[in-house]
Design an enzyme around this catalytic site. Structure first.
Site, PDB file in Angstrom:
ATOM      1  CB  CYS A  15      18.744 -32.701  43.140  1.00  0.00           C
ATOM      2  SG  CYS A  15      18.002 -34.292  42.716  1.00  0.00           S
ATOM      3  CB  CYS A  18      16.318 -36.204  46.475  1.00  0.00           C
ATOM      4  SG  CYS A  18      17.701 -36.685  45.445  1.00  0.00           S
ATOM      5  CB  CYS A  82      20.515 -62.664  86.049  1.00  0.00           C
ATOM      6  SG  CYS A  82      18.743 -62.468  85.772  1.00  0.00           S
ATOM      7  CB  CYS A  85      18.304 -57.861  84.345  1.00  0.00           C
ATOM      8  SG  CYS A  85      17.872 -58.525  85.958  1.00  0.00           S
ATOM      9  CG  ASP A 494      47.043 -52.011  48.544  1.00  0.00           C
ATOM     10  OD1 ASP A 494      47.037 -51.997  47.308  1.00  0.00           O
ATOM     11  OD2 ASP A 494      47.594 -51.138  49.236  1.00  0.00           O
ATOM     12  CG  ASP A 693      48.132 -48.490  52.753  1.00  0.00           C
ATOM     13  OD1 ASP A 693      47.821 -48.984  51.652  1.00  0.00           O
ATOM     14  OD2 ASP A 693      49.052 -47.662  52.894  1.00  0.00           O
ATOM     15  CG  ASP A 697      43.590 -50.382  49.547  1.00  0.00           C
ATOM     16  OD1 ASP A 697      43.597 -50.875  48.408  1.00  0.00           O
ATOM     17  OD2 ASP A 697      44.619 -50.035  50.145  1.00  0.00           O
TER      18      ASP A 697
END
Length: 798
Positions: A15, A18, A82, A85, A494, A693, A697
């Site tokens: 809004c 903000c 290596c 680097c 769950d 799932d 959740d």
């Protein structure tokens, strides 16, 4: 007065208040003038006299409760040799204004950079890496990257073959010095040795010098600095000996050209073997990409056309014959078949598909022709999503990698100091005036101390482990989850769709009539066929599984909340709840005990009556998945506490919990309360994994230490999780924990041997017990051994 204009995209504004809050907060900073546009979600900022930096402004915006729009780009990083680097590039990029986070992976030779596009561009990131002496190429096409890798491998192989051929005379000379072969006249010529050694040192070994020079310019030290120092010392000392022999005919030169030549050759061999072994660690990605169908049959204007998969558009109708791969994600609009989804979900049995069912691209149509509608194509398919997640997991850093990064960052300077001390101790005290011995010992220290193995220890194991997981139908969103999953001591499940199938099914059928089971069932199916209620659908599916003859109802009346009344073959059938039968004065007293047992076990009872009597009882429930009980038993054996949190009523929840062996059951929990339950367990000092799932959740999955989503569930749950089980089989959870344990054990083995190698090797070299060329061979093969050990994860039984 100088000023700098900055434009930032703002996330989280809802809004005008903000926008005003952000504007006010920024304008309170000294030297900052800001204007925030709510519609465009932009902040236009002017910074006067460098009194603030973009990072300070971004930090202020975050403190106000908002965020700045950022982007993430993947790069192929070329030229790293290596761990020093990769650590250097990561450190410099992280400190670059406009970069939010940078992760550089030595094993994959790639980098992931999160940055603010309003402050920094991709071109500037590429240029920053280039100034460090490396090359950053934005990732676009896997085929391009594979082509580059193949070309690089062939170039390294050609270089090694040339170096090996030039090394043969020096190997001969070493055998001569050892007394195994007679001295050849030509090869004994020191100037011939110098010519050959010079070609190897500066032409074949040229890239080492370039890399070392760039590292020193950037005030860092990498493996190439050690190689250049070690080989140059041997080369220059030998050249000095040759020149001195020219000025002093009585002087007998001691040449060590073979040391520098063999060190460079053996390091090239090690790099070649390492590159080949590392290629095998990305096999999982290649295997996934190869699953994709190459062509598809599309129906256009009533005609069949064969087109490349890339040309398929959303909404097009495709034909998939038996034995063919399903080209893209979509849904069946006609036909019936079984589809092998094992390559995506890890499920071993084919899944039946009919009209309306979803199908996944790259899976195999087994026995029937399917007509399908394309719904997700290209990078939006499930397979592309899996490849993306696996790549991100392989490119991410595990927490234990921080230890290796810290060690690598200080390792090279310390080694150079040790080499100098070794030289001084030998030349002054151990063997005064013996320059050759002092140089040999110092060179051996420089060469054997390379931290390559240390840098490869963690990322290679993470790459192989996450690839192995993907093959099993388990997706880790980051290497940190693969490493830390074994720390979990509580798993919260769950119920619906996680422990259970999430789909009602008939569990009990009691025939109280004089009719046969088939006959009674055919009447019930005929009555329920006209209803769309989930219970009715479960009864119809049960009838189909028993191959009943489906009759036709001549009358049908639905009574919401009670059941149905239908007439079939002149019989008025009443099917529904206890209240419905009571309303029809049907006596149920003699079967009250049976009804009570079924209801207590959490099942929904459906009663069947006709001719004024109770003729049958059916019970419908959300049934437990076949593997849930075994999975939970195995997890408890592994030492995990198991909880079930569900919104279902207490009777149903406790019945399911008892069936699968869960003692801790939290029932009638609202969706928003699930995350609070996870928090409560964490407050007790538990490390909590949440398994779910559904959309409800998602908050709990995000709150948990590790969120584990069932891949058959909602996209929101999968997005909020850290690990996804593609097939929905809870036995995969056991594999998640086991694979995490074995991956961490593999990382620890790699780190242990890498550290032991350097810890033991450096003193041996310093005491003069190791020839420099042997140190080069040992260093080269230590990196290869780390990669080979990581590859063992591909074969671990799970």
């Amino acid at each position: 007065m100088s000023k700098e204009e900055v434009q930032l995209g703002i996330i989280g504004m809802t809004c005008a208040a903000c926008a005003a809050s952000i504007e006010k907060g920024l304008n309170e900073m000294e030297g900052v003038q800001a204007h925030v546009n709510l519609v465009l979600e932009l902040a236009n900022i002017t910074i006067h006299d460098n009194k603030a930096s973009p990072e300070e402004i971004i930090e202020r915006i975050r403190k106000l409760g908002y965020d700045v729009r950022s982007e993430k780009r993947e790069f192929d990083i070329r030229g790293m040799t290596c761990a020093a680097c990769s650590a250097r590039i990561e450190k410099v990029l992280t400190r670059t204004p406009g970069v939010n986070q940078a992760i550089i992976n030595l094993a994959t030779e790639s980098g992931s950079v999160s940055y603010w596009p309003d402050v920094l561009s991709v071109e500037e990131i590429v240029e920053r890496v280039k100034k460090l002496g490396y090359e950053a190429v934005p990732q676009s096409d896997d085929a391009d990257q594979a082509g580059y890798k193949e070309k690089e491998y062939l170039e390294k192989r050609r270089t090694f073959i040339l170096a090996a051929l030039l090394s043969l005379p020096f190997i001969y000379m070493m055998l001569v010095k050892s007394g195994f072969l007679p001295m050849p006249g030509l090869l004994a010529d020191g100037w011939l040795q110098w010519i050959l050694a010079t070609f190897v040192q500066f032409y074949i070994g040229g890239p080492f010098y370039i890399s070392a020079y760039r590292a020193i310019l950037n005030r860092s030290a990498n493996m190439d600095v050690l190689v250049v120092l070690g080989t140059s010392v041997s080369y220059l000392y030998s050249l000095y000996q040759l020149i001195r022999s020219m000025t002093d005919p009585t002087f007998v030169p001691h040449l060590y050209f073979e040391t520098s030549v063999l060190i460079i050759t053996l390091i090239l061999l090690g790099k070649l073997l390492e590159m080949r072994a590392k290629g095998r660690t990305t096999q999982a990605i290649k295997s996934l990409l190869n699953l994709q169908a190459k062509e598809a049959i599309v129906l256009r204007n009533g005609r069949e056309e064969q087109i490349p998969v890339e040309a398929i558009k959303i909404g097009e109708v495709l034909l998939v014959r038996p034995g063919e791969k399903i080209p893209v994600d979509g849904s069946v609009i006609e036909g019936y078949s079984s589809v092998d989804e094992s390559m995506i979900t890890g499920e071993s049995f084919p899944v039946e598909k009919k009209k309306g069912d979803a199908v996944i691209g790259a899976t195999i149509n087994k026995n029937g022709t399917l007509t399908m509608k394309a719904e997700r194509v290209g990078k939006d398919t499930a397979l592309s999503g899996i490849v993306k997640i696996v790549k991100e997991a392989q490119g991410s850093k595990a927490p234990i990698q921080r230890l290796a990064d810290v060690i690598s960052s200080i390792f090279v300077p310390v080694v150079i100091l040790i080499a100098l001390l070794t030289f001084l101790i030998w030349i002054k005290w151990a063997s005064p005036g013996n320059w050759s011995q002092a140089l040999d010992a110092a060179t051996a220290v420089l060469v054997i101390a390379c931290p390559c193995a240390l840098g490869l220890a963690t990322p290679t194991s993470i790459m192989v482990g996450s690839g192995k997981a993907a093959e099993l139908g388990i997706l880790f969103k980051g290497g940190e989850y693969l490493e830390t999953a074994h720390h979990l001591n509580v798993l919260v499940f769950d119920k619906t769709g996680t422990i259970t199938k999430g789909k009602p099914a008939v569990t009990d059928f009691i025939n109280l009539s004089v009719r046969s089971d088939q006959d009674l069932l055919s009447l019930v199916v005929a009555a329920e066929k006209g209803s769309e209620h989930t219970l009715a659908q479960a009864i119809v599916e049960f009838g189909k599984s028993k191959w009943v003859m489906v009759k036709k109802a001549t009358q049908f009346e639905r009574l919401p909340g009670y059941g149905i009344i239908a007439r079939i073959d002149g019989i008025e059938l009443v099917v529904g709840s206890v209240r419905l039968l009571e309303a029809h004065a049907i006596d149920m007293e003699s079967h009250a005990a049976v009804l009570k047992v079924l209801e207590k076990s959490g099942k929904t009872v459906v009663l069947i009556a006709f001719d004024g009597k109770l003729q049958g009882i059916m019970a419908v429930a959300d049934t437990v998945k076949e593997t849930s009980k075994e999975a939970i038993r195995s997890l408890k054996k592994m030492g995990l506490d198991v909880y079930m949190v569900t919104g279902d009523n207490r009777g149903t929840a406790e019945a399911i919990a008892a069936e699968v062996g869960i003692e801790h059951c939290l029932a009638e929990v609202l969706p928003e309360e699930k995350a609070a339950k996870v928090k409560a367990l964490q407050a007790m000092g538990k490390r909590v994994g949440m398994v779910g799932d559904g959309i409800n959740d998602a908050p709990a999955l995000a709150e948990a230490d590790i969120g584990i989503a069932i891949g058959t569930g909602s996209d929101v749950a999968i997005e909020a999780s850290d690990v996804t089980l593609l097939g929905g089989d809870l036995l995969h959870l056991v594999k998640v924990i086991e694979l995490s344990r074995k991956t961490l054990a593999n990382i620890r083995q790699n780190l242990f041997w890498a550290l032991i190698f350097n810890s033991v090797g450096i003193p041996i070299a310093a005491f003069g017990l190791l020839e420099p060329w042997l140190a080069g061979a040992a260093m080269a093969f230590s990196s290869v051994s780390v990669v080979i050990n990581a590859l063992r994860l591909k074969r671990v039984p799970l």
